[in-house]
Design an enzyme around this catalytic site. Structure first.
Site, PDB file in Angstrom:
ATOM      1  CG  HIS A  64      -2.098   0.818   1.189  1.00  0.00           C
ATOM      2  ND1 HIS A  64      -2.075   2.188   1.054  1.00  0.00           N
ATOM      3  CD2 HIS A  64      -3.402   0.479   1.248  1.00  0.00           C
ATOM      4  CE1 HIS A  64      -3.310   2.649   1.039  1.00  0.00           C
ATOM      5  NE2 HIS A  64      -4.134   1.657   1.152  1.00  0.00           N
ATOM      6  N   GLY A 108       0.383  -4.996   1.696  1.00  0.00           N
ATOM      7  CA  GLY A 108      -0.794  -5.207   0.837  1.00  0.00           C
ATOM      8  C   GLY A 108      -0.439  -5.896  -0.466  1.00  0.00           C
ATOM      9  CE1 TYR A 138      -3.169  -5.656   5.140  1.00  0.00           C
ATOM     10  CE2 TYR A 138      -4.742  -7.435   4.827  1.00  0.00           C
ATOM     11  CZ  TYR A 138      -3.804  -6.548   4.316  1.00  0.00           C
ATOM     12  OH  TYR A 138      -3.514  -6.558   2.973  1.00  0.00           O
TER      13      TYR A 138
HETATM   14  O1  YXS Z   1      12.714   8.688   0.189  1.00  0.00           O
HETATM   15  P1  YXS Z   1      11.960   8.707  -1.145  1.00  0.00           P
HETATM   16  O2  YXS Z   1      11.093   9.935  -1.310  1.00  0.00           O
HETATM   17  O3  YXS Z   1      12.832   8.381  -2.318  1.00  0.00           O
HETATM   18  O4  YXS Z   1      10.880   7.504  -1.071  1.00  0.00           O
HETATM   19  C1  YXS Z   1      11.373   6.208  -0.805  1.00  0.00           C
HETATM   20  C2  YXS Z   1      10.339   5.538   0.069  1.00  0.00           C
HETATM   21  O5  YXS Z   1       9.788   6.399   1.045  1.00  0.00           O
HETATM   22  C3  YXS Z   1       9.278   5.189  -0.960  1.00  0.00           C
HETATM   23  N1  YXS Z   1       8.476   4.062  -0.515  1.00  0.00           N
HETATM   24  C4  YXS Z   1       7.164   4.145  -0.245  1.00  0.00           C
HETATM   25  N2  YXS Z   1       6.312   5.192  -0.281  1.00  0.00           N
HETATM   26  C5  YXS Z   1       5.025   4.940   0.075  1.00  0.00           C
HETATM   27  N3  YXS Z   1       4.570   3.727   0.457  1.00  0.00           N
HETATM   28  C6  YXS Z   1       5.404   2.656   0.497  1.00  0.00           C
HETATM   29  N4  YXS Z   1       4.930   1.463   0.857  1.00  0.00           N
HETATM   30  C7  YXS Z   1       6.771   2.852   0.154  1.00  0.00           C
HETATM   31  N5  YXS Z   1       7.874   2.039   0.095  1.00  0.00           N
HETATM   32  C8  YXS Z   1       8.891   2.798  -0.317  1.00  0.00           C
HETATM   33  O6  YXS Z   1       9.976   4.810  -2.133  1.00  0.00           O
HETATM   34  C9  YXS Z   1      11.289   5.436  -2.127  1.00  0.00           C
HETATM   35  C10 YXS Z   1      12.322   4.345  -2.208  1.00  0.00           C
HETATM   36  O7  YXS Z   1      12.186   3.587  -1.014  1.00  0.00           O
HETATM   37  P2  YXS Z   1      13.492   3.054  -0.242  1.00  0.00           P
HETATM   38  O8  YXS Z   1      14.551   4.098  -0.286  1.00  0.00           O
HETATM   39  O9  YXS Z   1      13.054   2.579   1.084  1.00  0.00           O
HETATM   40  O10 YXS Z   1      13.912   1.812  -1.170  1.00  0.00           O
HETATM   41  P3  YXS Z   1      14.776   0.530  -0.765  1.00  0.00           P
HETATM   42  O11 YXS Z   1      15.047  -0.164  -2.034  1.00  0.00           O
HETATM   43  O12 YXS Z   1      15.900   0.943   0.120  1.00  0.00           O
HETATM   44  O13 YXS Z   1      13.815  -0.345   0.137  1.00  0.00           O
HETATM   45  C11 YXS Z   1      12.667  -0.916  -0.475  1.00  0.00           C
HETATM   46  C12 YXS Z   1      11.758  -1.431   0.656  1.00  0.00           C
HETATM   47  C13 YXS Z   1      10.440  -1.915   0.032  1.00  0.00           C
HETATM   48  C14 YXS Z   1      12.463  -2.584   1.410  1.00  0.00           C
HETATM   49  C15 YXS Z   1      11.493  -0.263   1.627  1.00  0.00           C
HETATM   50  O14 YXS Z   1      11.014   0.855   0.870  1.00  0.00           O
HETATM   51  C16 YXS Z   1      10.455  -0.620   2.636  1.00  0.00           C
HETATM   52  O15 YXS Z   1      10.702  -1.365   3.591  1.00  0.00           O
HETATM   53  N6  YXS Z   1       9.229  -0.098   2.364  1.00  0.00           N
HETATM   54  C17 YXS Z   1       8.110  -0.366   3.279  1.00  0.00           C
HETATM   55  C18 YXS Z   1       7.576  -1.788   3.066  1.00  0.00           C
HETATM   56  C19 YXS Z   1       6.270  -1.897   3.850  1.00  0.00           C
HETATM   57  O16 YXS Z   1       6.279  -1.895   5.083  1.00  0.00           O
HETATM   58  N7  YXS Z   1       5.159  -1.929   3.129  1.00  0.00           N
HETATM   59  C20 YXS Z   1       3.830  -1.959   3.759  1.00  0.00           C
HETATM   60  C21 YXS Z   1       3.060  -0.716   3.268  1.00  0.00           C
HETATM   61  S1  YXS Z   1       1.562  -0.528   4.185  1.00  0.00           S
HETATM   62  C22 YXS Z   1       0.609  -1.826   3.633  1.00  0.00           C
HETATM   63  O17 YXS Z   1       0.882  -2.436   2.613  1.00  0.00           O
HETATM   64  C23 YXS Z   1      -0.600  -2.170   4.413  1.00  0.00           C
HETATM   65  C24 YXS Z   1      -1.396  -0.990   4.883  1.00  0.00           C
HETATM   66  S2  YXS Z   1      -0.152  -3.184   5.780  1.00  0.00           S
HETATM   67  O18 YXS Z   1       1.046  -2.584   6.350  1.00  0.00           O
HETATM   68  O19 YXS Z   1      -1.241  -3.151   6.710  1.00  0.00           O
HETATM   69  O20 YXS Z   1       0.124  -4.444   5.216  1.00  0.00           O
END
Ligand code: YXS
Length: 259
Positions: A64, A108, A138
């Site tokens: 998400h 998500g 969730y």
């Molecule tokens: O700093 P900038 O502006 O370049 O932005 C960064 C991140 O902030 C952005 N970004 C996201 N923005 C909004 N929503 C996201 N889910 C998201 N993930 C990343 O993208 C730019 C690059 O991210 P960065 O620097 O972290 O990349 P990386 O290659 O070092 O790491 C990739 C990840 C995916 C490992 C890392 O971004 C990460 O851990 N992201 C969060 C993963 C996560 O927790 N997703 C759950 C989202 S919430 C959801 O799905 C449901 C509501 S729930 O949580 O209930 O399941």
């Protein structure tokens, strides 16, 4: 600029998530494009769809779009949330949607992949259920998606630890249908899709809908649903929910106080 790529090959449609800058976050615009692509493929009577991202990318989808999550006082995963809409469209597509996965699948996006009809993954793929990491409550149908993909023990481990599950372990657990090396996964997935497309589309679409109805047939009393919704409201109105989202945006570890 489009956030996805769409192509058809014989009776197979291919939808590729193509927003690497935002790690293929399932934002409203990207989700609307995927839903539009599914509608177009259905109009073309495409029998099988492959949902994928670029091979070799460390991230299939980050889940998400956290920037689109409400600050509180509103269910973050309500009926009209883009992610909920996407899940329903995948489940109702009248043919198999095969998730072809390389790289990390988060939150998500993990539910999105688990809502597909089959999962073919590279050994580098991982699957993480992340609400606990962000303080998100969730939603009921989302939890059912996870329950239909894995045993309750595995769902609880994934949900409570929020740690990624390896593709190798997911395959051993029967979540991933096939584990295929990166340089073979495209041909393997297309071959399977072509095999399916050669079978009876009517028979397959009816079996898919039957299985969707049976898999969703879990009794929950109105009182039980209201209790769950009340519990979820406590979470999305909590300080922890704010803290989880704020910590992500401030790129720091969250400090959850349980209130
Ligand atoms: O700093 P900038 O502006 O370049 O932005 C960064 C991140 O902030 C952005 N970004 C996201 N923005 C909004 N929503 C996201 N889910 C998201 N993930 C990343 O993208 C730019 C690059 O991210 P960065 O620097 O972290 O990349 P990386 O290659 O070092 O790491 C990739 C990840 C995916 C490992 C890392 O971004 C990460 O851990 N992201 C969060 C993963 C996560 O927790 N997703 C759950 C989202 S919430 C959801 O799905 C449901 C509501 S729930 O949580 O209930 O399941």
């Amino acid at each position: 600029m489009s956030l996805i790529k769409v192509e058809t090959r014989d009776d197979v449609g291919i939808i590729t998530l193509d927003n690497a800058k935002r790690r293929n976050a399932l934002s409203e615009p990207l989700v609307q494009e995927v839903i539009g692509a599914l509608a177009n493929l259905q109009a073309l009577k495409v029998r099988v769809v492959i949902l994928r991202a670029a091979i070799g990318s460390p991230v299939w989808s980050t889940g998400h779009d956290i920037d689109e999550l409400p600050e509180g006082r509103r269910d973050p995963l309500g009926w009209d949330d883009p992610l909920r809409h996407l899940i329903r469209e995948i489940e109702s597509y009248p043919g198999p949607v095969i998730a072809m996965v390389d790289g990390g699948v988060w939150g998500g996006a993990c539910e999105t992949v688990f809502a597909c009809d089959m999962i073919i993954a590279t050994p580098e793929a991982t699957f993480a259920v992340t609400p606990a990491k962000l303080g998100v409550p969730y939603n009921v149908s989302g939890m059912l998606t996870f329950m239909n993909a894995a045993s309750l023990f595995i769902v609880k481990e994934m949900a409570f630890t929020a740690k990624p599950l390896s593709a190798e372990r997911a395959e051993r657990l029967g979540i991933v249908n096939h584990l295929v090396p990166r340089d073979e996964i495209e041909d393997f997935t297309h071959a399977m899709a072509a095999d399916i497309a050669a079978n009876s589309p009517l028979s397959i679409s009816v079996m898919k809908e039957q299985l969707r109805i049976l898999a969703g047939a879990h009794p929950m009393t109105p009182q039980g649903f209201e209790r769950v919704q009340g519990l979820r409201r406590v979470v999305y109105d909590s300080e922890d929910y704010h803290e989880g989202i704020r910590a992500f945006k401030e790129k720091r570890k969250p400090r959850f106080e349980g209130r």
